[in-house]
Write a protein that holds these residues in place. Structure first.
Motif, mmCIF file in Angstrom:
data_model
loop_
_atom_site.group_PDB
_atom_site.id
_atom_site.type_symbol
_atom_site.label_atom_id
_atom_site.label_comp_id
_atom_site.label_asym_id
_atom_site.label_seq_id
_atom_site.Cartn_x
_atom_site.Cartn_y
_atom_site.Cartn_z
ATOM 1 N N GLU A 1 -5.409 3.585 -1.062
ATOM 2 C CA GLU A 1 -4.855 4.937 -0.956
ATOM 3 C C GLU A 1 -3.413 5.000 -1.443
ATOM 4 N N LYS A 2 -2.649 3.971 -1.131
ATOM 5 C CA LYS A 2 -1.224 3.924 -1.477
ATOM 6 C C LYS A 2 -0.914 2.621 -2.213
ATOM 7 N N PRO A 3 -1.212 2.553 -3.512
ATOM 8 C CA PRO A 3 -1.033 1.296 -4.248
ATOM 9 C C PRO A 3 0.417 0.812 -4.322
ATOM 10 N N SER A 4 1.368 1.710 -4.140
ATOM 11 C CA SER A 4 2.776 1.304 -4.243
ATOM 12 C C SER A 4 3.299 0.691 -2.948
ATOM 13 N N TRP A 5 2.546 0.801 -1.878
ATOM 14 C CA TRP A 5 2.996 0.255 -0.600
ATOM 15 C C TRP A 5 2.831 -1.258 -0.562
ATOM 16 N N GLY A 6 3.770 -1.895 0.109
ATOM 17 C CA GLY A 6 3.699 -3.337 0.306
ATOM 18 C C GLY A 6 3.226 -3.662 1.706
ATOM 19 N N ALA A 7 3.286 -4.926 2.052
ATOM 20 C CA ALA A 7 2.791 -5.409 3.338
ATOM 21 C C ALA A 7 3.496 -4.778 4.548
ATOM 22 N N PRO A 8 4.833 -4.606 4.533
ATOM 23 C CA PRO A 8 5.484 -4.035 5.719
ATOM 24 C C PRO A 8 5.016 -2.613 6.042
ATOM 25 N N LYS A 9 4.905 -1.766 5.019
ATOM 26 C CA LYS A 9 4.462 -0.387 5.256
ATOM 27 C C LYS A 9 3.002 -0.343 5.698
ATOM 28 N N ILE A 10 2.177 -1.168 5.090
ATOM 29 C CA ILE A 10 0.763 -1.208 5.469
ATOM 30 C C ILE A 10 0.624 -1.663 6.914
ATOM 31 N N GLU B 1 2.823 -1.256 9.344
ATOM 32 C CA GLU B 1 3.249 -0.157 10.213
ATOM 33 C C GLU B 1 2.171 0.919 10.316
ATOM 34 N N LYS B 2 1.516 1.212 9.207
ATOM 35 C CA LYS B 2 0.435 2.203 9.223
ATOM 36 C C LYS B 2 -0.721 1.698 10.089
ATOM 37 N N LEU B 3 -1.054 0.420 9.995
ATOM 38 C CA LEU B 3 -2.114 -0.155 10.831
ATOM 39 C C LEU B 3 -1.777 -0.040 12.313
ATOM 40 N N ILE B 4 -0.518 -0.313 12.651
ATOM 41 C CA ILE B 4 -0.092 -0.242 14.054
ATOM 42 C C ILE B 4 -0.248 1.190 14.576
ATOM 43 N N ARG B 5 0.171 2.175 13.762
ATOM 44 C CA ARG B 5 0.056 3.574 14.189
ATOM 45 C C ARG B 5 -1.395 4.046 14.202
ATOM 46 N N GLN B 6 -2.164 3.643 13.223
ATOM 47 C CA GLN B 6 -3.536 4.118 13.081
ATOM 48 C C GLN B 6 -4.490 3.454 14.083
ATOM 49 N N TYR B 7 -4.282 2.175 14.383
ATOM 50 C CA TYR B 7 -5.156 1.423 15.284
ATOM 51 C C TYR B 7 -4.324 0.714 16.357
ATOM 52 N N PRO B 8 -3.834 1.459 17.359
ATOM 53 C CA PRO B 8 -2.975 0.831 18.376
ATOM 54 C C PRO B 8 -3.711 -0.192 19.258
ATOM 55 N N GLU B 9 -5.044 -0.092 19.338
ATOM 56 C CA GLU B 9 -5.805 -1.009 20.195
ATOM 57 C C GLU B 9 -6.006 -2.388 19.562
ATOM 58 N N VAL B 10 -5.817 -2.474 18.238
ATOM 59 C CA VAL B 10 -5.975 -3.741 17.525
ATOM 60 C C VAL B 10 -4.670 -4.537 17.665
ATOM 61 N N PRO B 11 -4.770 -5.840 17.971
ATOM 62 C CA PRO B 11 -3.544 -6.651 18.081
ATOM 63 C C PRO B 11 -2.715 -6.588 16.787
ATOM 64 N N THR B 12 -1.415 -6.547 16.953
ATOM 65 C CA THR B 12 -0.504 -6.423 15.822
ATOM 66 C C THR B 12 -0.549 -7.665 14.940
ATOM 67 N N GLN B 13 -0.640 -7.427 13.627
ATOM 68 C CA GLN B 13 -0.651 -8.517 12.659
ATOM 69 C C GLN B 13 0.761 -8.708 12.108
ATOM 70 N N ALA B 14 1.097 -9.920 11.758
ATOM 71 C CA ALA B 14 2.387 -10.191 11.138
ATOM 72 C C ALA B 14 2.385 -9.657 9.707
ATOM 73 N N THR B 15 3.567 -9.319 9.212
ATOM 74 C CA THR B 15 3.687 -8.839 7.840
ATOM 75 C C THR B 15 3.165 -9.887 6.864
ATOM 76 N N SER B 16 3.446 -11.148 7.160
ATOM 77 C CA SER B 16 2.987 -12.222 6.270
ATOM 78 C C SER B 16 1.460 -12.291 6.229
ATOM 79 N N THR B 17 0.808 -11.959 7.337
ATOM 80 C CA THR B 17 -0.657 -11.953 7.364
ATOM 81 C C THR B 17 -1.201 -10.855 6.459
ATOM 82 N N VAL B 18 -0.619 -9.682 6.548
ATOM 83 C CA VAL B 18 -1.039 -8.572 5.693
ATOM 84 C C VAL B 18 -0.820 -8.951 4.235
#
Length: 118
Positions: free
Chosen positions: A82-91, A93-110
């Motif tokens: 959806e957002k090809p210009s986004w990097g790992a940090p923004k993705i 943050e979007k995951l954290i907001r979109q799926y709060p029940e899922v454990p937070t992933q490190a930026t390096s993992t993304v």
């Protein structure tokens, strides 16, 4: 006289056959060049599953302890699509907001998921 070829399966079968004929496990293990622990393991596998137990088993782990669920990887790729210009940090943050029940992933993992699959 030519050498006789044998493979592991044949050797294990000979080992088990001689054990079932009544030979002592210690002397057989010494003769076959294996530890008694391995000898007992071969015998137990034969008793449990028959001839199939003598073949080599896969050493691949049943599961990977730190592997991300495929749903999370799929979500990361969907956001990147959806957002090809986004990097790992923004993705992340979007995951954290979109799926709060899922454990937070490190930026390096993304970032690793993006490197591997994108």
């Amino acid at each position: 006289m030519p050498w006789k070829e044998s493979n592991q399966m044949d050797e294990k079968l000979k080992f088990v056959a001689r054990l079932l004929d009544g030979e002592k496990i210690a002397s057989l293990c010494r003769e076959f060049g294996i530890s008694r622990k391995t000898g007992y393991k071969i015998l137990e596998r034969y008793k449990e599953t028959g001839l199939a137990g003598l073949s080599d088993r896969s050493r691949k782990p049943y599961r990977y302890a730190n592997q991300l669920p495929f749903q999370v990887e799929k979500a990361i790729l969907q956001i990147k699509k959806e957002k090809p210009s986004w990097g790992a940090p923004k993705i992340r943050e979007k995951l954290i907001r979109q799926y709060p029940e899922v454990p937070t992933q490190a930026t390096s993992t993304v970032h690793t998921v993006l490197d591997r699959l994108w």
